[in-house]
Design a protein around this motif. Structure first.
Motif, short mmCIF file in Angstrom:
data_model
loop_
_atom_site.label_atom_id
_atom_site.label_comp_id
_atom_site.label_asym_id
_atom_site.label_seq_id
_atom_site.Cartn_x
_atom_site.Cartn_y
_atom_site.Cartn_z
N ARG A 1 -21.32 -25.80 -85.81
CA ARG A 1 -21.29 -27.14 -85.01
C ARG A 1 -20.78 -27.06 -83.45
O ARG A 1 -21.41 -27.82 -82.66
N SER A 2 -19.75 -26.32 -83.38
CA SER A 2 -19.29 -26.00 -82.05
C SER A 2 -20.18 -25.22 -81.21
O SER A 2 -20.66 -25.61 -79.82
N PHE A 3 -20.89 -24.30 -81.62
CA PHE A 3 -22.30 -23.58 -80.96
C PHE A 3 -23.48 -24.41 -80.86
O PHE A 3 -23.87 -24.68 -79.72
N ALA B 1 -17.13 -35.41 -88.22
CA ALA B 1 -16.28 -36.26 -87.12
C ALA B 1 -16.11 -35.85 -85.73
O ALA B 1 -16.09 -36.31 -84.65
N ALA B 2 -16.05 -34.17 -85.71
CA ALA B 2 -15.74 -33.63 -84.46
C ALA B 2 -16.81 -33.09 -83.80
O ALA B 2 -16.64 -33.46 -82.43
N PHE B 3 -18.05 -33.27 -84.50
CA PHE B 3 -19.50 -32.97 -83.55
C PHE B 3 -19.72 -33.80 -82.47
O PHE B 3 -20.11 -33.36 -81.49
N ILE C 1 -11.61 -28.28 -81.09
CA ILE C 1 -11.78 -26.96 -81.94
C ILE C 1 -10.49 -26.94 -82.71
O ILE C 1 -10.58 -26.59 -84.03
N TYR C 2 -9.42 -26.70 -81.89
CA TYR C 2 -8.30 -26.28 -82.49
C TYR C 2 -7.67 -27.29 -83.37
O TYR C 2 -7.05 -26.81 -84.44
#
Length: 566
Positions: free
Chosen positions: A385-387, A299-301, A320-321
């Protein structure tokens, strides 16, 4: 009925919490079916040589999926599509979407047919790598099942490809619903096809599931005006761009697949049924991982990709947090409850037919060791996924490589120590209540896996915090909340443990109903204690979940793809 299903598949969601909750709800359904699948396999086959072959047969197809099919996965395409959507709108964007899909479809089909065909021809020598401890009869069955399963990376890869375009438009329903049908098809194979052709019927059900998995992506794709078709002139410049973006991530996924492959190979050298014991416990522990970790990471990606493409760094960090807080909020107490209630969970889920009490004890011990790293596995997925959203695929690759080497080295060392040191073996068996159980050496594998995942999560977080030197107050809030969650989780686990002791006098632990009631009531009391402490500490995560659930997100008015929020 069909029109309602098509309407559902084309709905959109607005926020990360709503998207994560949607994915979590369908993931729960999928995991429930997966647990029913495992119970049926345990009932009909038990941890046996036949079931060892069944689980081992997935290793090569899974490796090919992670190594080649994932080149066109969501995490590879979404950052490219997010950047493209920023500069294009309307019919022009749709036309390019069609061109992209035709090129990717053509190259993907061609490449996968070649790769899977090569694996088909080389299956015998590959079998000695994947399962060196198998007998000749097991090896023949392994080759047959693996060759059938080579269809799965093709269909699942196509499903990933098609799903990438729909998720770029914030349409998650087909992606969330597909695993439910996949597990349902395996159940069809177990109950309807297995009586005729044995374990091969279960594999046929799995292939049917991959076909349905892919087919569910098509209605949304057609609604977007994108039709998969072969082209004689694929856009190789775009293909190369996709490959450059995803190659590091694909190799990283391959390393994760190699970890499981190595574990399976080591298990094949142990007592008969060890491969099955490892997989049963691994599958159970993936339930909270899929419900929590994958739901929030998926969901965040798209939001992370969009915010980074739009240079909204503050919003990027806030996502992210928020995702990390929610992951810790759910995964840590679930891990602790799994450790306390491991025997009740395993016995209720698998305890029937050919699945004995000794099998229960081995799977329960392995489950406890896997549960140590549920939060770490979820954070590895989110941070990776953040990277990827930042366009950095090399950092996860390097750190995953270190994790694989650590996991393999620890597994080899602990196996040697377990077999050579009676003191270490006695300590491990006493701690996990495995005294006198044949084949207890298998517990070394989940322990090694958890150690590798925890180290990987720490390394990823260290590099991430170093990359974002000015993290603001978010990281301090996250640390404080993590301490609170750990304290509340330990208290909840303690309450669950005490409840088990009391309930053992009021229920019959030798019956399925008695074990179920014992585990259910202890779990409810433990969860209530945890939530009570969290409420006293006045954390927003509990309030946010209540708001999301009561908002009836599935009735929300659809939003246009151009909206900046998910």
């Amino acid at each position: 009925m069909v029109s309602k299903l098509l309407s559902l598949l084309n709905r959109e969601v607005k926020t990360m919490n709503q998207g994560a909750l949607l994915l979590a709800l369908f993931s729960i359904c999928s995991q429930v079916l997966g647990l029913v699948r495992d119970r049926a396999l345990a009932h009909y086959f038990g941890p046996s040589e036949t079931l060892d072959v069944y689980y081992a047969a997935f290793r090569i197809p899974d490796f090919l999926y992670n190594s080649f099919a994932s080149l066109v996965a969501v995490t590879a395409l979404l950052p490219l599509l997010a950047g493209y959507l920023k500069s294009h709108r309307g019919d022009d964007a749709r036309a390019h979407f069609r061109d992209f899909s035709h090129s990717l479809f053509t190259v993907f089909i061609t490449a996968m047919v070649v790769v899977c065909g090569g694996a088909f021809l080389l299956m015998k020598p590959l079998s000695f790598v994947v399962a060196p401890g198998f007998t000749e009869a097991q090896r023949e069955l392994f080759m047959t099942l693996s060759r059938i399963l080579l269809l799965s990376p093709i269909f699942l890869g196509l499903s990933n490809l098609f799903g990438s375009f729909s998720q770029a438009q914030k349409k998650f329903y087909a992606f969330a619903l597909a695993p439910v049908f996949y597990n349902a098809c395996i159940l069809v194979g177990i109950f309807l096809i297995r009586p005729t052709v044995g374990i091969t019927g279960v594999v046929i059900g799995a292939i049917l599931g991959t076909v349905v998995h892919m087919s569910l992506q098509l209605p949304t794709l057609f609604r977007l005006g994108i039709y998969p078709a072969l082209t004689l002139r694929p856009d190789f410049s775009f293909i190369l761009k996709v490959c450059r973006t995803s190659i590091s991530r694909t190799v990283s996924l391959s390393l994760s697949s190699i970890t499981i492959l190595v574990m399976g190979a080591l298990a094949s050298l142990l007592a008969a049924g060890s491969v099955s014991i490892f997989n049963f416990s691994y599958n159970i522990q993936t339930t909270p991982f899929y419900i929590v970790g994958i739901s929030y990471a998926v969901a965040a990606f798209p939001i992370l990709s969009r915010f980074y493409a739009e240079e909204k760094r503050k919003e990027f960090l806030e996502v992210i947090y928020k995702a990390a807080k929610n992951i810790f909020f759910f995964s840590i107490p679930l891990s602790l409850l799994f450790i306390v209630l491991r025997a009740q969970i395993v016995r209720v889920l698998l305890g029937s037919g050919q699945f004995s009490w000794n099998d229960t004890r081995l799977v329960a011990a392995s489950l406890a060791l896997f549960s140590l790293s549920i939060a770490a596995q979820s954070m590895v997925l989110l941070l990776s996924r953040s990277f990827y959203a930042m366009g950095d695929t090399k950092t996860p690759l390097r750190l995953n490589s270190v994790s694989v080497l650590i996991t393999g080295s620890v597994a080899a060392l602990l196996l040697w120590l377990y077999n050579s040191s009676l003191s270490f073996q006695y300590f491990a068996e006493s701690l996990l209540r495995l005294d006198g159980i044949v084949g207890s050496a298998v517990i070394v594998l989940p322990l090694s896996f958890s150690i590798g995942q925890i180290i990987n999560a720490c390394l990823l977080w260290g590099v991430f915090t170093k990359r974002w030197k000015k993290l603001g107050t978010g990281v301090e809030d996250l640390r404080r909340m993590l301490l609170h969650i750990c304290a509340a989780g330990i208290l909840g686990a303690g309450v669950a443990y005490l409840a088990l002791q009391v309930l053992s006098y009021a229920t019959r632990p030798d019956t399925l109903l008695g074990i179920f009631i014992q585990g259910l009531l202890a779990g409810i009391l433990g969860a209530a204690a945890y939530l009570g402490v969290i409420r006293l500490l006045d954390h927003n995560e509990l309030k946010n979940m209540v708001i999301v659930i009561t908002s009836k997100f599935w009735k929300q008015r659809p939003v246009a793809p151009e909206q900046p929020k998910l």
